[in-house]
Each structure stands twice: as C-alpha cells, then as structure tokens.
Design a protein around this motif. Sequence first.
Motif, PDB file in Angstrom:
ATOM      1  N   ILE A  70       7.913  -2.518  58.075  1.00 55.43           N
ATOM      2  CA  ILE A  70       7.211  -1.748  57.039  1.00 55.43           C
ATOM      3  C   ILE A  70       8.181  -0.988  56.143  1.00 55.43           C
ATOM      4  CG2 ILE A  70       5.101  -1.479  58.396  1.00 55.43           C
ATOM      5  CD1 ILE A  70       6.040   1.301  59.180  1.00 55.43           C
ATOM      6  N   GLY A  71       9.460  -1.046  56.462  1.00 55.25           N
ATOM      7  CA  GLY A  71      10.418  -0.347  55.629  1.00 55.25           C
ATOM      8  C   GLY A  71      11.797  -0.333  56.246  1.00 55.25           C
ATOM      9  N   MET A  72      12.694   0.431  55.649  1.00 60.99           N
ATOM     10  CA  MET A  72      14.078   0.538  56.130  1.00 60.99           C
ATOM     11  C   MET A  72      14.478   2.005  56.158  1.00 60.99           C
ATOM     12  SD  MET A  72      15.526  -2.601  56.468  1.00 60.99           S
ATOM     13  CE  MET A  72      17.251  -2.432  56.066  1.00 60.99           C
ATOM     14  N   VAL A  73      15.264   2.386  57.169  1.00 64.90           N
ATOM     15  CA  VAL A  73      15.866   3.701  57.193  1.00 64.90           C
ATOM     16  C   VAL A  73      17.382   3.506  57.126  1.00 64.90           C
ATOM     17  CG1 VAL A  73      15.845   3.768  59.724  1.00 64.90           C
ATOM     18  CG2 VAL A  73      16.115   5.891  58.431  1.00 64.90           C
ATOM     19  N   THR A  74      18.027   4.219  56.204  1.00 67.99           N
ATOM     20  CA  THR A  74      19.457   4.029  55.958  1.00 67.99           C
ATOM     21  C   THR A  74      20.164   5.373  56.009  1.00 67.99           C
ATOM     22  OG1 THR A  74      19.022   2.139  54.517  1.00 67.99           O
ATOM     23  CG2 THR A  74      21.181   3.196  54.320  1.00 67.99           C
ATOM     24  N   THR A  75      21.272   5.408  56.765  1.00 66.26           N
ATOM     25  CA  THR A  75      22.117   6.601  56.769  1.00 66.26           C
ATOM     26  C   THR A  75      23.314   6.335  55.870  1.00 66.26           C
ATOM     27  OG1 THR A  75      23.368   5.849  58.700  1.00 66.26           O
ATOM     28  CG2 THR A  75      21.443   7.231  59.103  1.00 66.26           C
ATOM     29  N   CYS A  76      23.729   7.378  55.161  1.00 66.81           N
ATOM     30  CA  CYS A  76      24.823   7.239  54.192  1.00 66.81           C
ATOM     31  C   CYS A  76      25.875   8.309  54.478  1.00 66.81           C
ATOM     32  CB  CYS A  76      24.273   7.393  52.773  1.00 66.81           C
ATOM     33  SG  CYS A  76      25.535   7.322  51.484  1.00 66.81           S
TER      34      CYS A  76
END
Length: 860
Positions: free
Chosen positions: A267-273
């Motif tokens: 359902i989506g993406m979680v991204t750490t930067c």
Amino acid sequence: MSSVVVFAAMAFTATAAWAIILSVRYRRLDKRLELRREHIGELLEGSADAVVLIDREGLVKWGSDAFSELFGYSRSEIEGVHIDELITPPREMTEARAATARLISGEAVRMESMRRRKDGVLLSVFIISSPITFSDGDAVAFVIYRDITRQLRMETAFLRLEKAVETMQIGVTVTDLDGRIVYCNPADAAMHGYSSDELIGQHARIFALGPGEGVVPKGRRGTGMTVNELHGMSTWRREGVNIRKDGSEFPVHLMSDVVTDPDGNPIGMVTTCEDITVRRLAEQDLQESEARYALAIQGGNDGLWDWNLETDKVHYSQDWARYLGYGPYDLSDSPDEWLTRIHEEDIERVKEELALHRRGGSPRFHSEHRLRHKDGSYRWIVARGIAERDERDRAVRMVGSITDFTERKSVEAQLTKDALYDSLTGLPNRAFFMELLDRSFNLMKRRAKHTDTYQFAILFVDLDRFKVINDTLGHAAGDELLVELSKRFLAAVRPGDVVARIGGDEFCILLDGIKDSRDSTRVSERILDALRDPVDLEGREIFPAVSIGIAVSEPGLTDPDQLIRNADAAMYRVKESGSGRYEVFDRRIHERAVMLLKVEADLKTALHSNQLRLDYQPIVSLSDGRIRGFEALIRWDHPEQGLVSPELFVPLAEETGLIVPMGWWVIREATSQMAEWVSRFPELADASMNVNLAHKQIQQPDLVDRITSTLRDAGLDPERLTLEISEVALLEDPAHNVRVVHRLRDLGVEVEIDDFGTGYSSLSYLSDFRVSSVKIDRTFIDKLGVKGTESAVVEAVITLARGLGLRVCAEGVETDEQSTLLKELQCDQGQGFFYSHPLSAEKVVALLEAQDVEIERASG
C-alpha cells in the motif's frame, strides 16, 4: 497500530471464525460422521494455531502439532492430562479452572491470559474455545491458543517508535503507491529545507528535482517497480544525491521498505534518508584496495581472516587461532573451523549477516557472537569484514578480523546487574522494582479491557530502629543484618513474588495475582513470623522488628507511584502505634494523612500566633512531699479544633523539623517562668524546671550556646534547668550526644534520661553520658504492686542509679500504693496524677502560695 499487529489480529480472528464454522458443521453432520471423532484431529491439524480437544472432565484427548511445538509437549505426554494442570502457571490457576468449568458447561470462552511451556517459559496467549456435543450425548471442546507474547511486545514497541520518529534526527518519509508523500517527519523536511506541511501531497520526486515540475535528470532516474516486484522486496538500500528547496545538492543514504495491508498487499513505501555529506568527505580519498585492510590496521592484535569465496577456502592468522586456544598449524582452511564453533543460539544470525553483506545488503559485515574455545568455554568476539567484488558486482572474497571482547561483555553484564540490583543483598533495586510495578499496572489495565479482574499488592517494609543498631554495633553489622533479613523475606513470600531493597532499611515486596487483601496479610504474617528468631551479630543476639504497610491495587488506580505512597502511609501508621505489625491502607489512613498535612500547616501558624502555651506538672520529693521541680508540657489551643493532643502534634513536629523552633520557644518560656517563681518563692531555691529535648534539637550545632544565652536572658542559674532526653534519642547518635551532654554538664545544666528502660543498651552508656538523674518509664510504674517482677526491675534501676550517684524520679505515679512502694524502694522523686495534674502558671502560683501557708501553720 502497525500493519504486522493488524495482520496478526485479523489472522487470529479468521482462525477463530473458522473454528466456530467448524463447530456448526459438526452439528449438521449425520450420526455416522459424528461417531467418527478420530477425524476431528485431522480437520483441526491444518490450523496454524495450537489446538487441543478436551473431554467433559477437562482431560486432553488430542493435541495438534502446533500445540506440541508451542508448549513443548509430545502428544503422548498430554493425552489424558487435565489441560489446566498441564500448562497453567500457579498464579493463573483459579482463572483457568473457572474458564474450563464454563467451557465444559457449554459456554464458549474468549480470554487473554498467561500459560507456561514445558520448560517453564511463560507465554502471553489469547484463548478461544467452544464446546462440541455429539448426538450420542458425548461432549468435547476444542481450545485454540495463539501466542501473543511478541504481539504485546510489538504494541509497546510501536507506541515508543511512534514517539521516537517525530524526534529522531534521521529523515523518515511515507509515500503511497503513486509516490505521493503522505507523511514526512520534521527531520526529513528540515534536511531538505521545507516544513512537513509543505511536503504532504507532493510527489517524492521533489527530493530529486527540487521545487517545481520537471524531468528527473539522467543518472538519477530509478527503475520503477511493479506491484509484483514490491511483493518480493524486503529492504531497498541505495545512495544518491538529493536537492534542497534552495537548489543545493547533498549526498544521501536511502533505505526503503514496503508497507503492506493486513492481507500482505503493498500500500506504500517508507523511506529513511540520512545526509552523508560528512561521511562522503571522509571517504573520498579512500581507495577500494585500502578498505580491504582497514580492519587489520585498526586492531594490531586482532585475529585476521581471508576468505576466498570462489574456492571456499579461508586463511586464519595466528592470532585468530590463538584466540581459540590453538596453535598456528592446528586449523585447516575450511570455513567450518569458524562456523561450526559458533554458539548454536548465534549461528543462524551470523549466517544471515554474512549472506546479507555478500549480496550487497550491508556496506560491511559486522557481527557479535560467541565462539567455542579449545577448553570448551565460549568467548564473545566481534567479527568485522568487507567483501571484494568483481565487475558483475559479485562478492568473490571477504577479508576481516575478529576481536575478543569477552571481558567487556562481562563488564557490561555486571553494569546491567549493578543498574538493576542492590549490590549488598542482590535483590532488585528501586529502578528495577518500578519497572516490575509498571508491568503489573499495565497488565491490570489490559485485563480491565476484557472485564477481567487482576489484583496485585505492595508491602512496604521498614526495619525499626535500624540506626540504633548501626550506631551501636557498626555499619558492617547493620549490613549483615540487612542481608539476613533479605533471606528471611525471600523465604517468607510466595514463588514469583518480588522482594526489592529500595533504600537504606526499606524494602518493597510485589505480590502479583492476588485474590484479595487477605493474601497480602498472610504474607505479612509469615514475614513477622520469620523475624521471631534472633539474629546473631558479632556475638550479640538482636531481635529485629519491622513495620509493614500494605496497599492493594484498585480498578480506578491511575498511577503506580500512588500505590507506593499508600503503602508508605500505612507503614507510618504502624510506626505510630508500635512496631512489629502490619496495616492495610484504606480511606481512613488517607483521610488521616490529609488531616496531618493540615495540622502541620496550622502548627506553623500556631508558632507565630500565640496559640501555644505551657502547663507545668509538679515533681515532688518522696521523702517530705515538697515540690522539687516542674516539667514544662506544651499545649496547643487551636482556634477551631480546641485543645489538640500533644500525642498528635509533637510527633508530627519531630517528623517535619518544626520541633526545633517549637523547642526553643518552650525553653525560653519555661526558663523565664522558673526565674520568676524562684525569685518569688524562696522554697524553690533548689528546685528545677524540666524541659524535654528532642533528638533533632540535640543535633543543632549551636544548642549549648543558645541555652547559655537563654539562661542569661531569663536570669536563671543553669543548675535550675534540667533537660530531659529520652533514652531512644540519646542512642540515635551516641558519640555525638555524649559530647553534647558533657558540654551541658560543664555549663551547669542538669541532664536527665527520660523513659529509662526502653532502649537497647542503656546500662553500658550510663557512665559515659555523665547524666545527673534518670526518670523511670511509666510502663514499669503502671505494673508496680501487681504480682510479677516489676518491683524487682524498679528496685534494680534505683540501686544501679544510686551506685552511679544519680538521682531517680518515677513518672506516671497514680496510686497511693505505687507512691508507698517507691518510698520503700528509696526512690528520690515522683511525678504523676497522684500528686498533681499538669497546671497552668496561675494555678502553680496558687499551689505554691498554699504550700507557704501550710509551712507557716506547721511552724506556728
């Protein structure tokens, strides 16, 4: 709630629904199918949850493989065994038996509880069960157990994570499947020069393009991922360049994970930067060949290894072999020389860490694990390594090192123990106790959501007169006593109860899973029984006593600290009425605590508003009946409550420290009054004014100087003042108090030991203190004349005092018989209602004037 938790809950609900449908289908099958009960196991075996069938007696008829795997029992071990006796821990037994009884009676059961594996490990489980009745009248029930131990931990971890994300310094962004930003934490927004609100709804390409629409520059275009690819993706790590709002560029490390719904659909993406500008600057001069030897340079004595992944051969350095107790030629070049020596609890993790680095999932290999030494022991090592890759980005070689940090690991374990346990007794300390108390508190709240009752209790245990033992026998003896008491407390409580030392001579005991307050009182009685035998300290028998305050959890409790305060208040209630007892906190104690707070505030006002006054009780000579002195007794005329009992406000004044200013007021008033009477009545030339001195007053550094100036201001000779100090107060700090008493005696002030006979070791200190008199405690005088040994005790005290040249006064004399016996025993003075009640200053004057008239009549 996280997607994992939601999925787990939905999966469990589906399992439960399937079981209910199965039950209905069973009722509709014809008689022939019902009689084939042996097929039930085959039908239920497909469930991923642990399932058992029990008969109407609660005995296990069959258990699934999942049940055996969850609880550690084979099928032969469980068949014919009562389900509650098999897996229920003692503290959950009552609840489990009630649930089983409801199930056997035909009622479906759903509940959350604790169950125990064969190896003793406790599990949090959710239980759903339903009865099945066959047409021949036989009945069984199936019970499904789902392990929710990890789920509960995840719920707690998720709540912590939710708070942490908002405050963490690394950027976090969540996008939908179209790449639109649905969440951005403050750190990510600030890193790119935006506010979080500016980014919500924007496409994630804004980080690659900057503000405004445009085309992603060549070289920054990522490969789009299909839904099928997202299904198979776990974690996607990469490095790149992002653009801030002002157009400036900076290097970043990105890590993305797929977010799925409860059915596992993306359902989506979680991204750490992470901004890696500093790291890039530090790494820009390093060459790939230099990285291969970085670890070897860092640790000159580290064990080095060089693994050729194409030939699967490993070269181990001499230090590598030495770490494990081998010589340089004792090891082959096989990877098994390393991998087969890894502890069984660590091996799978290490293999996963190696595989992750080999496929490029981590920049370096780093692993902490245990390796078996030649002598059979295990050593903690940290292994570091880096892979060399070919032109197709395949790992063809790994080079690294191992470092033995067993000693550091032991220090860390000791530091953890020191942080959670008391170093003297080995019991949990205050910090650890509060964690355990929070756990019980949260369990009570969770049970309340399911309308289940769960109670626990706290015992606040305080050792009475511990300071006297410390000062008399020394701190080493005091420590020995605390260790011994800890052992007795542990022996007295129930299995699973927690005994903690929260400070000094204070202990707290957590009783989990009690039925009512009677469970806590029974434990308290066992503790008191455990202290009946004396403790031998350096050849001296000590009979320790404790005061125990009990507080039981209540449904409306909102703060676990309040429970400790309640137990503490109940403990102080015990101390007020005598030690060696216990008290359960209730509303009366709370109301009294509130009342004492008001009394304390009012007492501060009374000190400055003329609400205090003194009464004076005559002290008479037993030889001729003449008045030889007075004891000044403080009284409080409260403007609203009237006369307040000294038994209420004097102990409160001592506890709060108000006894010091109040004590100085008494000394000033009493000395001034005595000076006036001595000048007016010649027969009082040898009389004295007795004033009580509390322990906190003795500790005042300027005590002697202030008494000197007070006597001078009043115009009273020091010999006319007698300071009464209780035996208990003198023994609180004997070394200091001896010095104070000597200075007072050098000044000329008389010092009398009050309540004589109530202390630990009075006789050994009498000669040291240089006191002038002793006052026999009223508890001995009350029984004077009654059959027993009291007359002998009083006679012994009088004989001892006379042998030391001390004057003896008996307090609490209330009958003619007591007065006569004291005369016969040659007691010097008496004080009590038999001679006179405490009198106001005006009534004392009238009494003295009447005594003058009697003297004149006798002489005439």
